[in-house]
Design a protein around this motif. Structure first.
Motif, PDB file in Angstrom:
ATOM      1  N   ASP A 193       0.867  -1.306   0.066  1.00 59.93           N
ATOM      2  CA  ASP A 193      -0.095   0.057   0.006  1.00 59.93           C
ATOM      3  C   ASP A 193       0.832   1.275  -0.014  1.00 59.93           C
ATOM      4  OD1 ASP A 193      -2.196  -1.764   0.248  1.00 59.93           O
ATOM      5  OD2 ASP A 193      -2.602  -1.534   2.442  1.00 59.93           O
ATOM      6  N   ILE A 194       0.344   2.091  -0.782  1.00 53.95           N
ATOM      7  CA  ILE A 194       1.181   3.749  -0.761  1.00 53.95           C
ATOM      8  C   ILE A 194       0.358   4.581  -0.094  1.00 53.95           C
ATOM      9  CG2 ILE A 194       2.733   2.838  -2.385  1.00 53.95           C
ATOM     10  CD1 ILE A 194       1.485   4.374  -4.606  1.00 53.95           C
ATOM     11  N   ILE A 195       0.805   5.772   0.294  1.00 53.24           N
ATOM     12  CA  ILE A 195      -0.030   6.856   0.698  1.00 53.24           C
ATOM     13  C   ILE A 195       0.627   8.006   0.270  1.00 53.24           C
ATOM     14  CG2 ILE A 195      -0.753   7.727   2.689  1.00 53.24           C
ATOM     15  CD1 ILE A 195      -0.547   4.907   4.165  1.00 53.24           C
ATOM     16  N   ILE A 196      -0.340   8.962  -0.265  1.00 57.85           N
ATOM     17  CA  ILE A 196       0.215  10.402  -0.550  1.00 57.85           C
ATOM     18  C   ILE A 196      -0.250  11.006   0.693  1.00 57.85           C
ATOM     19  CG2 ILE A 196      -0.031  12.277  -2.002  1.00 57.85           C
ATOM     20  CD1 ILE A 196      -0.950  10.463  -4.124  1.00 57.85           C
ATOM     21  N   PRO A 197       0.536  11.543   1.617  1.00 55.86           N
ATOM     22  CA  PRO A 197       0.329  12.376   2.934  1.00 55.86           C
ATOM     23  C   PRO A 197      -0.506  13.481   2.590  1.00 55.86           C
ATOM     24  CG  PRO A 197       2.675  11.779   2.455  1.00 55.86           C
ATOM     25  CD  PRO A 197       2.157  11.584   1.060  1.00 55.86           C
ATOM     26  N   GLU A 198      -1.098  13.987   3.469  1.00 59.65           N
ATOM     27  CA  GLU A 198      -1.840  15.180   3.631  1.00 59.65           C
ATOM     28  C   GLU A 198      -0.993  16.316   3.552  1.00 59.65           C
ATOM     29  OE1 GLU A 198      -5.258  17.542   6.446  1.00 59.65           O
ATOM     30  OE2 GLU A 198      -4.672  15.519   7.057  1.00 59.65           O
ATOM     31  N   GLY A 199      -1.305  17.104   2.489  1.00 58.24           N
ATOM     32  CA  GLY A 199      -0.613  18.373   2.297  1.00 58.24           C
ATOM     33  C   GLY A 199       0.578  18.258   1.242  1.00 58.24           C
ATOM     34  N   LYS A 200       0.728  17.278   0.736  1.00 53.64           N
ATOM     35  CA  LYS A 200       1.796  16.640  -0.208  1.00 53.64           C
ATOM     36  C   LYS A 200       0.979  16.392  -1.425  1.00 53.64           C
ATOM     37  CE  LYS A 200       5.406  16.340   2.469  1.00 53.64           C
ATOM     38  NZ  LYS A 200       6.485  17.318   2.444  1.00 53.64           N
ATOM     39  N   SER A 201       1.602  16.250  -2.781  1.00 55.81           N
ATOM     40  CA  SER A 201       1.268  15.845  -4.093  1.00 55.81           C
ATOM     41  C   SER A 201       2.069  14.937  -4.632  1.00 55.81           C
ATOM     42  CB  SER A 201       0.884  17.156  -4.923  1.00 55.81           C
ATOM     43  OG  SER A 201      -0.057  17.993  -4.260  1.00 55.81           O
ATOM     44  N   LEU A 202       1.477  14.026  -5.529  1.00 57.53           N
ATOM     45  CA  LEU A 202       2.205  13.247  -6.540  1.00 57.53           C
ATOM     46  C   LEU A 202       1.502  13.402  -7.613  1.00 57.53           C
ATOM     47  CD1 LEU A 202       4.195  10.908  -7.294  1.00 57.53           C
ATOM     48  CD2 LEU A 202       2.063   9.318  -6.891  1.00 57.53           C
ATOM     49  N   THR A 203       2.692  13.800  -8.644  1.00 60.43           N
ATOM     50  CA  THR A 203       2.316  14.055 -10.218  1.00 60.43           C
ATOM     51  C   THR A 203       3.009  12.993 -10.932  1.00 60.43           C
ATOM     52  OG1 THR A 203       2.261  16.454  -9.839  1.00 60.43           O
ATOM     53  CG2 THR A 203       2.666  15.700 -11.922  1.00 60.43           C
ATOM     54  N   ILE A 204       2.121  12.460 -11.774  1.00 58.75           N
ATOM     55  CA  ILE A 204       2.642  11.184 -12.512  1.00 58.75           C
ATOM     56  C   ILE A 204       2.579  11.898 -14.049  1.00 58.75           C
ATOM     57  CG2 ILE A 204       2.108   8.979 -13.369  1.00 58.75           C
ATOM     58  CD1 ILE A 204       0.602   8.560 -10.761  1.00 58.75           C
ATOM     59  N   GLU A 205       3.696  11.622 -14.426  1.00 55.51           N
ATOM     60  CA  GLU A 205       3.945  12.169 -15.891  1.00 55.51           C
ATOM     61  C   GLU A 205       3.413  10.996 -16.913  1.00 55.51           C
ATOM     62  OE1 GLU A 205       7.336  15.559 -15.097  1.00 55.51           O
ATOM     63  OE2 GLU A 205       7.692  13.716 -16.396  1.00 55.51           O
ATOM     64  N   GLU A 206       3.302  11.577 -18.298  1.00 58.31           N
ATOM     65  CA  GLU A 206       3.014  10.826 -19.371  1.00 58.31           C
ATOM     66  C   GLU A 206       3.684   9.480 -19.441  1.00 58.31           C
ATOM     67  OE1 GLU A 206       3.991  11.918 -23.554  1.00 58.31           O
ATOM     68  OE2 GLU A 206       4.164  14.010 -22.645  1.00 58.31           O
ATOM     69  N   GLY A 207       3.200   8.229 -20.022  1.00 57.47           N
ATOM     70  CA  GLY A 207       3.987   7.175 -20.178  1.00 57.47           C
ATOM     71  C   GLY A 207       4.313   6.307 -18.977  1.00 57.47           C
ATOM     72  N   VAL A 208       4.062   6.799 -17.835  1.00 55.03           N
ATOM     73  CA  VAL A 208       4.344   6.110 -16.520  1.00 55.03           C
ATOM     74  C   VAL A 208       3.427   4.715 -16.360  1.00 55.03           C
ATOM     75  CG1 VAL A 208       4.457   6.140 -14.107  1.00 55.03           C
ATOM     76  CG2 VAL A 208       5.288   8.127 -15.421  1.00 55.03           C
ATOM     77  N   THR A 209       4.280   3.624 -16.121  1.00 49.81           N
ATOM     78  CA  THR A 209       3.452   2.679 -15.791  1.00 49.81           C
ATOM     79  C   THR A 209       3.493   2.213 -14.257  1.00 49.81           C
ATOM     80  OG1 THR A 209       3.716   1.480 -17.943  1.00 49.81           O
ATOM     81  CG2 THR A 209       3.390  -0.161 -16.031  1.00 49.81           C
ATOM     82  N   VAL A 210       2.372   2.082 -13.499  1.00 48.08           N
ATOM     83  CA  VAL A 210       2.266   1.748 -12.158  1.00 48.08           C
ATOM     84  C   VAL A 210       1.933   0.394 -12.077  1.00 48.08           C
ATOM     85  CG1 VAL A 210       1.217   2.500  -9.782  1.00 48.08           C
ATOM     86  CG2 VAL A 210       1.290   4.127 -11.855  1.00 48.08           C
ATOM     87  N   LEU A 211       2.904  -0.464 -11.713  1.00 53.68           N
ATOM     88  CA  LEU A 211       2.567  -1.939 -11.892  1.00 53.68           C
ATOM     89  C   LEU A 211       2.305  -2.597 -10.386  1.00 53.68           C
ATOM     90  CD1 LEU A 211       2.825  -3.909 -14.002  1.00 53.68           C
ATOM     91  CD2 LEU A 211       5.320  -4.455 -13.557  1.00 53.68           C
TER      92      LEU A 211
END
Length: 421
Positions: free
Chosen positions: A55-73
């Protein structure tokens, strides 16, 4: 070489996403490989592959930006959940979408309805979430007492629940899902409990073993839903409800959507195209119902808001049993407007798709990517829509990263696609 790639990724991220911090130190953000578990934030760079080991967590107050062509496996043994307490921006392109998926060996007919990972679960602290040109597939695992979502009290907060591809729960939040594909999930594709929302130009197919909707909206939602193609969801393409007693009252404007074969695998006769209940306010225009189970239907014990409107919708049934279920006065089907095209006989009102066998078995969940749901130049559904209504987000939804998303203009044709250009 590894050092040079890492430096290049940091420079690119700083240039394109000024103000974004580097991804969590436990995450490899180079273009070639990476892995993640626990807290993540920052930028996952163009074309990279990220193996999610737990499990992954993006913490409160933080951001995750996923750019084009990324594979999340996703690791199919761990069946990870993605918990968004901060913000998530998945920014693919038409040629290079972002993919949340599993390895090739598991993308099989036996795993048609997924269950191999959880879903994206956005807590009430998530202010902004974007899925643009993003694929979500083969998820919808069932929760247990050990699930992070259960421990955190997220979604339905109980063991034994089949997770949706996307859950969003901030009535003051902003949610954009466009140009994206959700397929091969066990139950609901989306379960939305509030926010300013645009769902546009998406594709939903092969979802729901014994229940589940493509788009399931509850109280607190102000949503524009347009130009989506929904094929063979187990139950409804759209379930629209004001359940939950959140403010504002749910008000959903759905227009120019195409629904095919929805509802026929539902074991009971609850619904199969658009379901209205619990004082939801819902306006539906220019929608194309082809071989769906029922027309627009409501719960007679928990009626929709009487200000709701539906008109300029088009119905086609290949056989008489389907056409009979479209008729007002039967099966709690809602009365439409004077511009609806409903018909009473099998085969009437053929919309004339470019390429789709209208005798396709209605209970089949198999989708052929070669099908083409554009309208032929002689389609009677051309010119039968309306543009004389106001949508919620005509002026756009502007996010904190400077991006603005506008709900698309309605079209004068019926359905999600006009003629091919």
């Amino acid at each position: 070489m590894k050092f040079k790639q890492t430096i290049a990724a940091i420079i690119l991220s700083a240039t394109v996403f000024a103000g974004c911090e580097k991804a969590n130190i436990d995450v490899d953000t180079t273009p070639t490989s990476g892995s993640a578990i626990g807290e993540v934030s920052g930028v996952w760079t163009k074309g990279s592959v990220h193996e999610i080991k737990g499990d992954i967590i993006i913490p409160e107050g933080k951001s995750l930006t996923i750019e084009e062509g990324v594979t999340v496996l996703m690791d199919v043994t761990a069946k990870p959940e993605i918990v968004v307490k901060g913000n998530l921006y998945s920014l693919g392109t038409i040629d290079n979408p972002v993919k949340f998926t599993v390895s090739d060996a598991y993308r099989t007919a036996e795993n048609k309805f997924g269950k191999l990972w959880g879903g994206i679960l956005a807590a009430p602290t998530c202010a902004e979430l974007v899925l643009d040109y993003t694929v979500l597939e083969y998820g919808g695992a069932t929760t247990s007492d050990a699930s992070t979502s259960v421990k955190m009290g997220l979604y339905k907060a109980t063991a034994g629940e089949n997770l949706p591809a996307l859950w969003f729960s901030n009535v003051n939040g902003k949610l954009i899902v466009q140009h994206s594909t959700i397929r091969n999930f066990q139950e609901d594709c989306t379960y939305i409990e509030g926010g300013k929302i645009i769902f546009a130009n998406n594709l939903f197919y092969t979802t729901g073993v014994s229940g589940g909707e493509a788009m399931n909206f509850k109280s607190g939602c102000l949503a524009d839903v347009a130009y989506n193609l929904i094929y063979a969801t187990n139950t409804n393409a759209l379930k629209l409800s004001n359940a939950g007693d959140r403010t504002p009252q749910a008000y959903i404007i759905s227009y120019n959507n195409t629904m095919i074969n929805t509802g026929w695998r539902r074991p009971t006769a609850k619904g199969g195209s658009v379901w209205l209940e619990a004082t939801v306010r819902a306006d539906t225009y220019n929608n194309l119902f082809t071989n769906t189970r029922f027309g627009i239907k409501h719960d007679p014990k928990k009626l929709e808001d009487n200000r709701s409107k539906n008109d300029y919708n088009w119905y086609y049934g290949f056989d008489q049993a389907t056409v009979d279920q479209f008729q007002v006065g039967k099966n709690d089907v809602v009365e439409g407007g004077g511009h609806d095209v409903r018909g009473t006989k099998a085969g009437e009102n053929d919309p004339k798709f470019v390429n789709f066998p209208l005798n396709n078995p209605v209970a089949s969940a198999d989708f052929n990517i070669a099908w083409d749901f554009h309208l032929q130049g002689n389609s009677p559904a051309l010119g039968k829509g309306t543009t004389s209504f106001t949508r919620h987000h005509k002026a756009g939804i502007t996010l904190s990263n400077g991006l603005t998303y506008v709900s698309p203009e309605p079209a004068t044709y019926v359905g999600a696609y006009g003629t091919k250009l």
